[in-house]
Design an enzyme around this catalytic site. Structure first.
Site, short mmCIF file in Angstrom:
data_model
loop_
_atom_site.label_atom_id
_atom_site.label_comp_id
_atom_site.label_asym_id
_atom_site.label_seq_id
_atom_site.Cartn_x
_atom_site.Cartn_y
_atom_site.Cartn_z
N ASP A 192 -13.07 9.36 8.18
CA ASP A 192 -14.13 10.36 8.25
C ASP A 192 -13.97 11.28 9.46
OD1 ASP A 192 -15.35 9.21 5.95
OD2 ASP A 192 -16.23 7.67 7.22
N ARG A 236 0.82 -1.22 0.00
CA ARG A 236 0.00 0.00 0.00
C ARG A 236 0.85 1.27 0.00
NH1 ARG A 236 -5.33 0.25 0.36
NH2 ARG A 236 -6.48 -1.71 0.61
N ILE A 291 -8.42 3.48 0.55
CA ILE A 291 -8.00 4.35 1.64
C ILE A 291 -6.65 4.96 1.27
CG2 ILE A 291 -7.34 4.47 4.06
CD1 ILE A 291 -9.31 2.17 4.58
N LEU A 292 -6.56 6.27 1.35
CA LEU A 292 -5.33 6.98 1.00
C LEU A 292 -4.62 7.44 2.25
CD1 LEU A 292 -6.86 9.09 -1.90
CD2 LEU A 292 -5.37 7.08 -2.13
N GLY A 313 -7.49 9.95 9.27
CA GLY A 313 -8.46 9.13 9.98
C GLY A 313 -9.59 8.69 9.07
N ASP A 338 -8.48 13.80 6.21
CA ASP A 338 -7.21 13.62 6.92
C ASP A 338 -6.90 12.13 6.94
OD1 ASP A 338 -8.85 12.56 8.89
OD2 ASP A 338 -8.61 14.25 10.27
N THR A 394 -17.21 13.33 0.64
CA THR A 394 -18.53 13.35 1.26
C THR A 394 -18.73 12.06 2.04
OG1 THR A 394 -19.66 12.35 -0.64
CG2 THR A 394 -19.54 14.74 -0.57
N HIS A 395 -19.66 12.12 2.99
CA HIS A 395 -19.99 10.94 3.80
C HIS A 395 -21.49 10.95 4.07
CE1 HIS A 395 -19.30 7.64 6.55
NE2 HIS A 395 -20.09 8.25 7.42
#
Length: 202
Positions: free
Chosen positions: A144, A66, A93-94, A142, A140, A107-108
């Site tokens: 969300d 990764r 996931i970055l 984390g 960031d 967005t979430h």
């Protein structure tokens, strides 16, 4: 000059399409200079090419781990010199190599900080909430946890299933996301965005 957007997407590309459509208006203040995907043959790829926007693909399977995948993704994004990185249904996931390098929004489908993670709508229904919604936030490292830029509420109605509620949330989400991206691009984010972004290093 319009703000340069790089959009990352993994699926059908409906949110990408909403951004592409908005960028047709010169007053919006932004243009999509490239679309990145984590796999080939997506709807997002087809939509971008139809709009004349170049597409790049960085696949996790093509890298030893990764860290290498994130480094390659960051380098490819950097080549486009973006003012803003927009996540639009991007399913990888970055890490800090990407989100620590580029101003990134997402967005979430909940009113964060409630129900972060991949199953927000299911968890909201299980908890019996009367109101859910959508959040546009800075990204960031984390899950969300980035500063909130904008939110909109969506009522949970009797008989709602996960799919039904998701459809209503997505209808609100696209409009809020497109509006917020435009505000950022034009340098006029909401008061909440200015206040919560004040501690960022960008």
């Amino acid at each position: 000059m319009p703000a340069r957007l790089v959009v990352l997407a993994s699926g059908a590309g409906t949110t990408l399409q909403a951004v592409l459509d908005a960028c047709q208006d010169p007053a919006y203040g932004a243009r999509v200079v490239a679309v990145g995907t984590d796999r080939t043959g997506t709807g997002a790829e087809r939509r971008a090419l139809a709009a004349g926007v170049p597409v790049f693909t960085v696949r996790l399977a093509d890298h030893p781990d990764r860290d290498a995948f994130n480094a390659a993704t960051a380098d490819r994004i950097a080549a486009e010199r973006p003012d803003l990185l927009v996540l639009a249904g991007y399913m990888k996931i970055l890490d800090k190599q990407v989100v620590g390098r580029f101003r990134t929004v997402n967005t979430h489908p909940s009113l964060l900080p409630s129900f972060p993670g991949a199953h927000a709508i299911r968890e909201a229904l299980a908890h019996g909430v009367k109101v859910s919604g959508v959040t546009v936030h800075w990204v960031d490292e984390g899950v969300d946890t980035g500063p909130i830029i904008a939110q909109a509420a969506v009522d949970v109605l009797p008989g709602d299933t996960e799919d039904i509620l998701r459809t209503r949330i997505q209808a609100v989400e696209r409009g809020l996301y497109v509006t917020t991206i435009g505000e950022i691009a034009r340098g006029r984010p909401s008061e909440a965005a200015i206040r919560q972004d004040a501690s960022r290093r960008w």
